[in-house]
Each structure stands twice: as C-alpha cells, then as structure tokens.
Design an enzyme around this catalytic site. Structure first.
Site, PDB file in Angstrom:
ATOM      1  N   GLU A  94      -5.903 -11.147  -8.153  1.00 50.78           N
ATOM      2  CA  GLU A  94      -6.530 -12.491  -8.544  1.00 50.78           C
ATOM      3  C   GLU A  94      -7.755 -12.808  -8.601  1.00 50.78           C
ATOM      4  OE1 GLU A  94      -4.380 -14.885  -9.683  1.00 50.78           O
ATOM      5  OE2 GLU A  94      -2.467 -14.442  -9.330  1.00 50.78           O
ATOM      6  N   GLU A 125       5.361   4.148   4.811  1.00 51.79           N
ATOM      7  CA  GLU A 125       4.628   3.036   5.778  1.00 51.79           C
ATOM      8  C   GLU A 125       4.575   4.015   7.288  1.00 51.79           C
ATOM      9  OE1 GLU A 125       7.851   0.547   8.630  1.00 51.79           O
ATOM     10  OE2 GLU A 125       7.420  -0.400   6.526  1.00 51.79           O
TER      11      GLU A 125
END
Length: 311
Positions: A94, A125
């Site tokens: 963004e 992960e």
C-alpha cells in the site's frame, strides 16, 4: 530428541501462550444464534485498540528509529509467516500508491515466498535459514530496518529474520502478541500487544491479526509523516495511477491551497501531476522547476520548501 518428545515439548510450549489459550466459556459457541456470536466477536474485537494503546510508547520509539534510518536511505522490511507475513506484504504494497515510495523502500517478506500469500507452504515458518536467505537476497545494510512479525512470538522465520538483520547492524523490531516473547527479546525494539485468547482457540488471524494490522498501520503511516510524505493530514505524495487517485490529487491540492478548479488544473499540468509540487507553485508563488528544486533541497518536506520559497 525423538519426534514424539518434540511434539510433546511443542504442545507444552503452546499451552503457555496467551494466544493459544482455551476459553471454556465459549465451548458451546456453535450452539448460539448467529447474532449472538456476532455480538461476542464484535466485543472481542473492541478490546484490541486498548491493548495497542498500552504499548504506544514502545511503538513510537520504534517509529522514530525507523524514520531516522529511512531518512538516510534505508528500507523498511517486514518478515513473517502465515497471517503475520500476509499483513506485512499488505502494508508494504500500500505504500507506493499512498506515499509514492519506490516498491523497494518498504518490502514484505513472507515465509515460502509469494505463493504463500494464498497457499500454506508446509514447514516454511519453521526455518530461520529461509529468513536469512530471503534477507540476503535484499542485500541488507545497516540503514535498513527489519520488523519480525509473529503472533506467538516464537516463529523461527520471524526470529531468524531479526537475528540475521541485527547481526548486520540493521535496526530490528519484534512485533508479537504474547508477553516475554523470544521475538521481542531478539529485537532492538520489542512490541508485545497482548490482546488475550482468541474467540476460536489459537486462531490468531482474529484479534492478534487485528492488533498486528493496527501496529503496522502506525509504523508505516507515522514513519511517512516523519519523512514529509504528508502535508498536515493530506497525502501530498499520492501517486495518481488511476482515475480515482487523479480526482483525489485534484481535491488534495484544492484542500491545501483553497484554489479554484482552474488554478488547481494549471498547477498540476505545470508539475506533471505532482501534488506536492503543485501545492508549492500555488502557495509559494513559484514555477514548476523552482518547486521541484525547493523540494529537492528540503528533502521532500513541503513545509520546509514553502518556508524557503522567495516571497
């Protein structure tokens, strides 16, 4: 350590985490009317801002440190797995349209790479080495900042990212949703937002995810304010990449200057659509090239450029 003993050890560790806690009072939530479940969930969500507010001093200290590094040309890098990683990628993506940053200035890394945005990548992960490799690919420098994001505060990928970055002199921030987390301990700035157990046991995309999103909003937005990417609360560095943003650009210039539509259009035309430059031509009474020069000399800070404009 045998596989069974490892699983038992992991289970015991998870049982100590607030984000994994079981809430017996919600054990029959599936028997409730939909509206009642919605009320319960909304009530849970309403507690998150207060949990964030309790850590505002730590958040502000981290932001000031990030802004100082970025003012020297450093980058802001988010690193996380699963929901935490996706939130980092979202926040980073963004920044270019909102603040006209280069895509390389704010970067989101997710364990397992871009495909992990939509598909779970098994085992990604759990690897500190994967995080180190991802950061090595960025050519990390001492002016950069790495923010490890993990609800549990124990995710190896996030901890590995922070450890790798800190060893290379980069600034590090650890964002977790459990107290006394390994992630916060590994970072220069630890931010622990304890929002409590989830409505669904262990579903950290809920309150923990909301808390992380609120903090990431602050990290990027206030850093950009500090870097002169806004004028008051106006997004004067917005990139007009579509018709909605072009309309917003015109409105921002009008709000900042009080100029009529015709003058706004002339100013934007004279500055190749650059909002900040257009405002400077109107308020500072300078032409487009002079506005560009003043902004460059002021490191992009519009208020400083206005103060330097000849009267």
């Amino acid at each position: 350590m045998t596989s069974m003993s490892h699983h038992r050890s992991l289970q015991a560790e998870l049982e100590t985490l607030t984000t994994e806690a079981f809430r017996p009072e919600l054990a029959e939530i599936d028997q409730l009317p939909t509206l009642e479940i919605a009320r319960l969930m909304n009530g849970e969500d309403a507690t998150v801002p207060a949990a964030v507010a309790a850590r505002l001093p730590q958040i502000a200290a981290a932001i000031d440190a990030v802004a100082d590094r970025m003012a020297r040309g450093g980058r802001l890098v988010y690193a996380g797995a699963g929901t935490a990683g996706r939130l980092g990628v979202l926040d980073a993506s963004e920044c270019p349209p909102t603040f006209n940053t280069d895509p390389s200035e704010v970067v989101g890394l997710i364990a397992g790479g871009p495909s992990a945005m939509v598909t779970s990548i098994e085992g990604a992960e759990d690897s500190k080495e994967l995080a180190a490799g991802d950061l090595a690919g960025l050519g990390l420098t001492a002016d950069d900042t790495v923010v490890g994001v993990s609800a549990s505060g124990r995710t190896p990928y996030a901890i590995g990212a922070v450890e790798y970055a800190r060893a290379r002199g980069a600034l590090t921030v650890g964002l977790s949703c459990n107290a006394d987390s390994a992630l916060a301990a590994a970072a220069d700035h630890g931010i622990e937002i304890v929002a409590g157990p989830e409505l669904l046991t262990g579903s950290t995309r809920l309150k923990a995810g909301t808390a992380q999103k609120l903090v990431l909003n602050m990290l990027s937005t206030i850093t950009m304010i500090r870097l002169g990417k806004t004028y008051g609360n106006l997004m004067v560095d917005v990139r007009a990449s579509n018709e909605k943003l072009r309309a917003r650009s015109r409105r921002i210039v009008a709000l900042a200057t009080g100029a009529a539509d015709e003058e706004v259009e002339r100013a934007l035309a004279a500055t190749d659509g650059e909002v900040k430059n257009a405002i400077l031509t109107i308020l500072g009474g300078v032409d487009g090239p002079t506005a560009a020069r003043l902004l460059e000399e002021s490191d992009g800070h519009l208020r400083a450029a206005l103060a330097a404009a000849p009267r």
